[in-house]
Design a protein around this motif. Structure first.
Motif: not given
Ligand code: F2R
Ligand code: MG
Length: 308
Positions: A218-232
């Motif tokens: 899948h696109p990286a943006a979709a992976a980040a949306d689903a998995l989180g990007n560390g913002s927490r």
């Protein structure tokens, strides 16, 4: 198959992982500067040097120094090294600052780490951000990488998810370094399955790694949306996406770091984790590896490490 890994080879693998980690950290943190945009990196417009590294690199340098000196992590020694070398202005997490101050002033690390976050212990991404060189050092054994990652994590992160994040990253780096020695790039799904197998199946990091595997392709943006990007800033919200990036772009360090920058969130730390794993596979100054120009732009590593 077992094989002998000589100390010099271990050190080379760990140092390359540290180079990738520190450059990812230092370049990633440039994207917190107002006016900076991920498109600049994609267009080859790099920030002006020096790129200063943060807590991710400072702590990873202590991990490498311990391995170089003793060949293994001793939790008591590592806790003291983290505490004594901590420069708080490097952007440490608030829990880490408190735990390291307690250790520095004489509280035993098990007590200090257990006291964080009202007695829950920290599940921050700080144990994961510093551990890739340890995984690379243990290119001959994912079991040993996992054990020593646990030892390195527990001195600051008493929460099981904080520890699981470190185990996951160390196992990925061990597999990446082993693949470099074998000259055989691992299939992304196999790499993520091997990481998941090292984790407690009841944990959130484990669940995230399984979801990351399902998102391959899948696109990286979709992976980040689903998995989180560390913002927490937690291991659960950081490690699954970083492993997705590392597994997908293991052969291409610059592209892997760009993927972290474009995803946003805790960019210095996602790029440090990904950079450490990917550089364990690619090395430095070779096609697909850590570019020499990026290494030169990074602030030099601490004098105490280079002297050792
Ligand atoms: N501090 C940061 N990043 C924030 C600033 C980003 C940027 N520079 C900016 O200007 O915007 N980065 C550093 O902290 C992370 C490593 O953190 P570590 O060592 O795990 O620290 P800590 O404080 O223990 O945990 C971090 C946060 O995780 C959450 N958390 C932890 N345990 C928790 C628990 N049991 N319950 C709830 N939340 C928990 C808290 O929000 C903590 O603050 C790296 O990114 C490093 O670079
Ligand atoms: Mg940092």
């Amino acid at each position: 198959m077992t094989f002998t890994l000589f100390p010099d080879t271990r050190l080379t693998l760990a140092r390359d992982a540290l180079a990738g980690l520190s450059v990812g950290d230092a370049l990633g943190s440039q994207f917190f500067v107002p006016g900076r945009h991920p498109d600049d990196l994609a267009a080859g417009r790099l920030p002006a040097p020096p790129w200063e590294w943060t807590d991710d690199t400072e702590m990873a340098c202590s991990v490498v120094a311990e391995l170089a000196a003793a060949g293994r992590i001793d939790s008591d020694r590592l806790a003291l090294a983290f505490a004594q070398r901590c420069e708080p202005y490097r952007g440490y997490g608030p829990g880490a600052v408190t735990v390291l101050r307690l250790i520095r002033t004489g509280t035993p690390w098990p007590v200090a780490a257990a006291s964080a976050f009202d007695g829950q212990g920290s599940c921050g991404n700080g144990a994961a951000m510093r551990v890739a060189p340890l995984g690379a050092w243990h290119a001959d054994s994912t079991r040993r990488a996992a054990e020593q990652a646990r030892d390195s994590a527990e001195v600051t992160h008493a929460h099981p998810e904080g520890v699981a994040g470190a185990v996951a990253v160390a196992v990925a780096a061990s597999l990446a370094a082993r693949a470099r020695l074998d000259g055989d790039r691992p299939d992304p799904a196999r790499l993520l399955a091997a990481v998941a197998a090292a984790l407690d199946p009841a944990g959130e990091v484990h669940r995230g790694v399984r979801r990351a595997a399902a998102l391959l392709g899948h696109p990286a943006a979709a992976a980040a949306d689903a998995l989180g990007n560390g913002s927490r800033v937690t291991a659960q919200d950081t490690v699954p996406f970083t492993l997705w990036v590392a597994a997908t772009l293991l052969h291409d360090y610059p592209a892997a770091i760009r993927a972290c920058v474009e995803a946003g969130g805790d960019v210095d730390t996602t790029a440090a984790i990904v950079g450490g794993i990917v550089a364990a596979y690619t090395g430095v100054g070779v096609p697909g590896g850590v570019p020499e120009g990026w290494l030169t732009a990074r602030e030099p590593l601490p004098g105490w490490l280079t002297a050792a």
